[in-house]
Design an enzyme around this catalytic site. Structure first.
Site, PDB file in Angstrom:
ATOM      1  CE  LYS A 141      -1.719   2.826   2.917  1.00  0.00           C
ATOM      2  NZ  LYS A 141      -1.680   4.059   2.122  1.00  0.00           N
ATOM      3  CD  GLU A 152      -2.948   8.134   2.161  1.00  0.00           C
ATOM      4  OE1 GLU A 152      -1.979   7.344   2.110  1.00  0.00           O
ATOM      5  OE2 GLU A 152      -3.479   8.482   3.238  1.00  0.00           O
ATOM      6  CB  SER A 165       3.588   9.779  11.370  1.00  0.00           C
ATOM      7  OG  SER A 165       2.363   9.068  11.336  1.00  0.00           O
ATOM      8  CB  CYS A 201      12.879   9.707   8.202  1.00  0.00           C
ATOM      9  SG  CYS A 201      14.028   8.669   7.327  1.00  0.00           S
ATOM     10  CD  GLU A 248       9.082  13.611  12.047  1.00  0.00           C
ATOM     11  OE1 GLU A 248       8.000  13.050  12.260  1.00  0.00           O
ATOM     12  OE2 GLU A 248       9.992  13.104  11.372  1.00  0.00           O
TER      13      GLU A 248
HETATM   14  P1  NAD Z   1       2.014   8.782   7.788  1.00  0.00           P
HETATM   15  O1  NAD Z   1       2.167   8.018   9.034  1.00  0.00           O
HETATM   16  O2  NAD Z   1       1.016   9.870   7.734  1.00  0.00           O
HETATM   17  O3  NAD Z   1       1.633   7.773   6.599  1.00  0.00           O
HETATM   18  C1  NAD Z   1       2.363   6.577   6.387  1.00  0.00           C
HETATM   19  C2  NAD Z   1       1.407   5.496   5.923  1.00  0.00           C
HETATM   20  O4  NAD Z   1       0.477   5.203   6.969  1.00  0.00           O
HETATM   21  C3  NAD Z   1       0.594   5.909   4.710  1.00  0.00           C
HETATM   22  O5  NAD Z   1       0.549   4.826   3.813  1.00  0.00           O
HETATM   23  C4  NAD Z   1      -0.760   6.251   5.283  1.00  0.00           C
HETATM   24  O6  NAD Z   1      -1.805   5.951   4.395  1.00  0.00           O
HETATM   25  C5  NAD Z   1      -0.847   5.393   6.520  1.00  0.00           C
HETATM   26  N1  NAD Z   1      -1.597   6.055   7.601  1.00  0.00           N
HETATM   27  C6  NAD Z   1      -1.546   7.363   7.943  1.00  0.00           C
HETATM   28  N2  NAD Z   1      -2.344   7.595   8.994  1.00  0.00           N
HETATM   29  C7  NAD Z   1      -2.913   6.424   9.324  1.00  0.00           C
HETATM   30  C8  NAD Z   1      -3.826   6.028  10.333  1.00  0.00           C
HETATM   31  N3  NAD Z   1      -4.318   6.889  11.207  1.00  0.00           N
HETATM   32  N4  NAD Z   1      -4.197   4.735  10.391  1.00  0.00           N
HETATM   33  C9  NAD Z   1      -3.689   3.859   9.521  1.00  0.00           C
HETATM   34  N5  NAD Z   1      -2.832   4.183   8.538  1.00  0.00           N
HETATM   35  C10 NAD Z   1      -2.435   5.436   8.440  1.00  0.00           C
HETATM   36  O7  NAD Z   1       3.477   9.302   7.397  1.00  0.00           O
HETATM   37  P2  NAD Z   1       3.861  10.249   6.191  1.00  0.00           P
HETATM   38  O8  NAD Z   1       3.392  11.624   6.498  1.00  0.00           O
HETATM   39  O9  NAD Z   1       3.482   9.629   4.905  1.00  0.00           O
HETATM   40  O10 NAD Z   1       5.460  10.197   6.279  1.00  0.00           O
HETATM   41  C11 NAD Z   1       6.195  11.075   7.085  1.00  0.00           C
HETATM   42  C12 NAD Z   1       6.599  10.422   8.372  1.00  0.00           C
HETATM   43  O11 NAD Z   1       7.327   9.242   8.104  1.00  0.00           O
HETATM   44  C13 NAD Z   1       7.533  11.279   9.210  1.00  0.00           C
HETATM   45  O12 NAD Z   1       7.166  11.168  10.562  1.00  0.00           O
HETATM   46  C14 NAD Z   1       8.901  10.668   8.964  1.00  0.00           C
HETATM   47  O13 NAD Z   1       9.845  10.875   9.987  1.00  0.00           O
HETATM   48  C15 NAD Z   1       8.548   9.230   8.845  1.00  0.00           C
HETATM   49  N6  NAD Z   1       9.562   8.494   8.117  1.00  0.00           N
HETATM   50  C16 NAD Z   1      10.383   7.696   8.836  1.00  0.00           C
HETATM   51  C17 NAD Z   1      11.382   7.002   8.180  1.00  0.00           C
HETATM   52  C18 NAD Z   1      12.324   6.131   8.948  1.00  0.00           C
HETATM   53  O14 NAD Z   1      12.973   5.300   8.345  1.00  0.00           O
HETATM   54  N7  NAD Z   1      12.415   6.290  10.256  1.00  0.00           N
HETATM   55  C19 NAD Z   1      11.532   7.108   6.789  1.00  0.00           C
HETATM   56  C20 NAD Z   1      10.632   7.917   6.100  1.00  0.00           C
HETATM   57  C21 NAD Z   1       9.650   8.612   6.770  1.00  0.00           C
END
Ligand code: NAD
Length: 520
Positions: free
Chosen positions: A195, A198, A248, A303, A403
């Site tokens: 997945k 989006e 996140s 990240c 963050e």
């Molecule tokens: P996000 O958590 O909003 O989304 C990530 C995934 O989770 C997406 O596919 C989204 O559809 C899904 N998602 C979001 N909210 C959800 C919920 N409430 N319930 C179920 N699924 C949900 O993250 P983002 O904004 O796409 O990415 C940025 C974040 O990712 C930052 O916090 C960053 O630090 C982190 N990140 C971490 C790494 C690492 O390796 N540590 C690498 C890249 C990004």
């Protein structure tokens, strides 16, 4: 509304510019090696972050489509597992070659959907490609162990695939992060349901299309779309054995608990607050360039972005010079020549970042460079936040605790390396950290005493290459970081061990009495 027909991705029809697309095509599911239009009733609009023009609509895949993806992956698993390792390796070689051939196309889809500059998007692809390249060495990585226990008994260990696995990806690295999973999961014999975010699934769709071209059989790589509903399906579907999540803390902590409670393996990389300690004895020019690049590159949406500076002693006087370098960075549409940073992902992200800058102001920090209100003349409607530097920050301030995930650098001042280490260790995140110094002794002390999981010595973004593993810790991972991405731990995550103990006696058993005790 047209659906792309020739390719899995609508990206083929995208211009390499931010011009409005006349008839944006809908993103499709990828099932059984084919792009399949979704019968969704709910759609998520995806806008170019530089213009907010509509690029595509992403479906909330229907229940039937979600089940079909797992059916397809489940059906493909046994024959794929039984394919020889050498055959899977050959497919991986082809996959690597195809990703290289389609490098520009992948990067273009990232620039259009995610906003980062084309040059940076190429880096996004490359870092994922390197994982696929490393996976080509599977024939040596998969060897087990054999121990001759006695002259007629031996024990062997094997690594076997898990079955159907899933990956849930974030928006910020649309190619690299799917490629943290696809190559390793599949080369060891699993099938996968992905997945993508989006907000930018285009690169992942191209990767699926290339997987088909490389010779992956139908069902080995499947893509479904959507948000929380798709995630919950993945977390609860008993046929999915393992979940890889990057994103996140809010989503990741929930995903980790629910998937673990359902008995799945989970690897989950979460948020970060990466600090750099700057010492007066460092190579100043190198440090200032490295810091400005790592803080503002990709509009701070990495990240491992260097978002927090700990200026030791007199180095606090250098912050205005970092601001000068930041001012030289060109914020523009990612396809424009010379663009150094693009927009942030969404109007909501822009608003959140600007609110955090305002909170710093209210709490008494100094806004040394203010990126609010800046925008490139050609793209007035994008989600722009220019490089921002907040000085004199204190640990209790909101801009330090949260963050920010935007082009904002917060700077704290301390007097000694011990204070810097204590400050960094007190932070709840532990993704990455860096030190700038010419002293081997100071660097050695920092390396030993610092708690963050990835340490750079004069290296601002110390992301390990794929022969190592991505080793964030503390709140930057769920589950204590037991299951890290790629490298040897990545391979272990996607396989389970089997040990076989065999006894081949040369003489026949003579006694007719069964032994009931454990051998002593
Ligand atoms: P996000 O958590 O909003 O989304 C990530 C995934 O989770 C997406 O596919 C989204 O559809 C899904 N998602 C979001 N909210 C959800 C919920 N409430 N319930 C179920 N699924 C949900 O993250 P983002 O904004 O796409 O990415 C940025 C974040 O990712 C930052 O916090 C960053 O630090 C982190 N990140 C971490 C790494 C690492 O390796 N540590 C690498 C890249 C990004």
């Amino acid at each position: 509304r047209p659906a792309a027909t020739t390719a899995a991705s609508t990206v083929d029809s995208y211009p390499l510019s931010h011009d409005a697309i006349e008839s944006p095509a809908d993103t499709q599911n990828f099932l059984d090696n084919k792009a399949v239009p979704s019968k969704a009733t709910q759609w998520i609009e995806l806008h170019d972050p530089a213009t907010n023009n509509l690029v595509t609509r992403v479906p909330q895949s229907t229940d039937e489509e979600l089940v079909a993806a797992v059916d397809s992956a489940e059906k493909a698993f046994k024959p794929w597992k039984e394919t020889s390792l050498l055959a899977r390796q050959q497919i991986m070689f082809k996959y690597v070659a195809l990703i290289r051939e389609n490098w520009d196309r992948l990067a273009a889809s990232i620039t259009l959907e995610q906003g980062k500059t084309l040059a940076d998007a190429k880096g996004d692809v490359l870092r994922g490609l390197q994982v696929a390249e490393t996976a080509c060495g599977i024939t040596t990585q998969m060897t087990g162990e054999v121990l001759e226990v006695s002259k007629d008994m031996e024990t062997r260990s094997y690594r076997e695939p898990l079955g159907v696995v899933a990956a849930i990806c974030p928006f910020n690295f649309p190619a690299m992060i799917p490629l943290w999973s696809i190559p390793i999961a599949t080369v060891v014999g699993n099938t996968i349901v992905i997945k993508p975010s989006e907000r930018d699934p285009g690169a992942c769709m191209i990767l699926a299309e290339l997987a088909e071209k490389a010779g992956f059989p139908p069902g080995v790589v499947n893509i479904v779309h959507g948000s929380a509903k798709t995630v919950d399906f993945i977390l609860d579907e008993p046929r999915i054995k393992a979940v890889s999540f990057v994103g996140s803390n809010k989503a990741g902590e929930y995903i980790y608990s629910r998937a673990s409670a359902n008995g799945k393996r989970v690897q989950a990389n979460l948020g970060a607050k990466n600090h750099a300690a700057v010492l007066p004895d460092c190579n100043k020019n190198h440090a200032l360039n490295a810091i400005a690049g790592a803080a503002f590159g990709a509009a701070g949406q990495r990240c491992m972005a260097l978002s927090t500076l700990v200026m030791i002693g007199e180095t606090k006087e250098w912050v205005p010079e970092i601001a000068e370098r930041a001012k030289d960075l060109k914020m523009d549409g990612g396809f424009e020549d010379g663009a150094d940073l693009g927009p942030v992902i969404s109007p909501q992200a822009k608003k959140r970042i600007e609110e955090l800058i305002a909170s710093a102001e209210e709490e008494g920090a100094t806004i040394l460079l203010d990126g609010r209100g800046q925008k490139p003349a050609k793209y007035p409607n994008g989600n722009w936040v220019g490089p921002t530097i907040i000085a004199n920050v204190k640990p209790h301030m909101k801009c330090y605790r949260e963050e920010i995930f935007g082009p904002v650098l917060v700077c704290l001042n301390v007097e000694t390396i011990d204070e810097a280490i204590e400050l960094i260790n007190d932070n709840e995140y532990g993704n990455g950290t860096a030190i700038f110094t010419r002293s081997g002794a100071t660097a050695g002390k920092f390396q030993r005493e610092i708690e963050a999981g990835q340490v750079g010595i004069n290296v601002p973004i110390p992301v390990p290459l794929p022969m190592f593993s991505f080793t964030g810790n503390k709140k930057s991972v769920a589950g204590g970081g037991a299951n890290t991405f790629y490298g040897k731990p990545g391979l272990q995550f996607y396989t389970q061990q089997k040990t076989v103990t065999s006894l081949w006696r040369s003489e026949d058993a003579t006694s007719s009495k069964a032994r009931v005790i454990m051998p002593t």
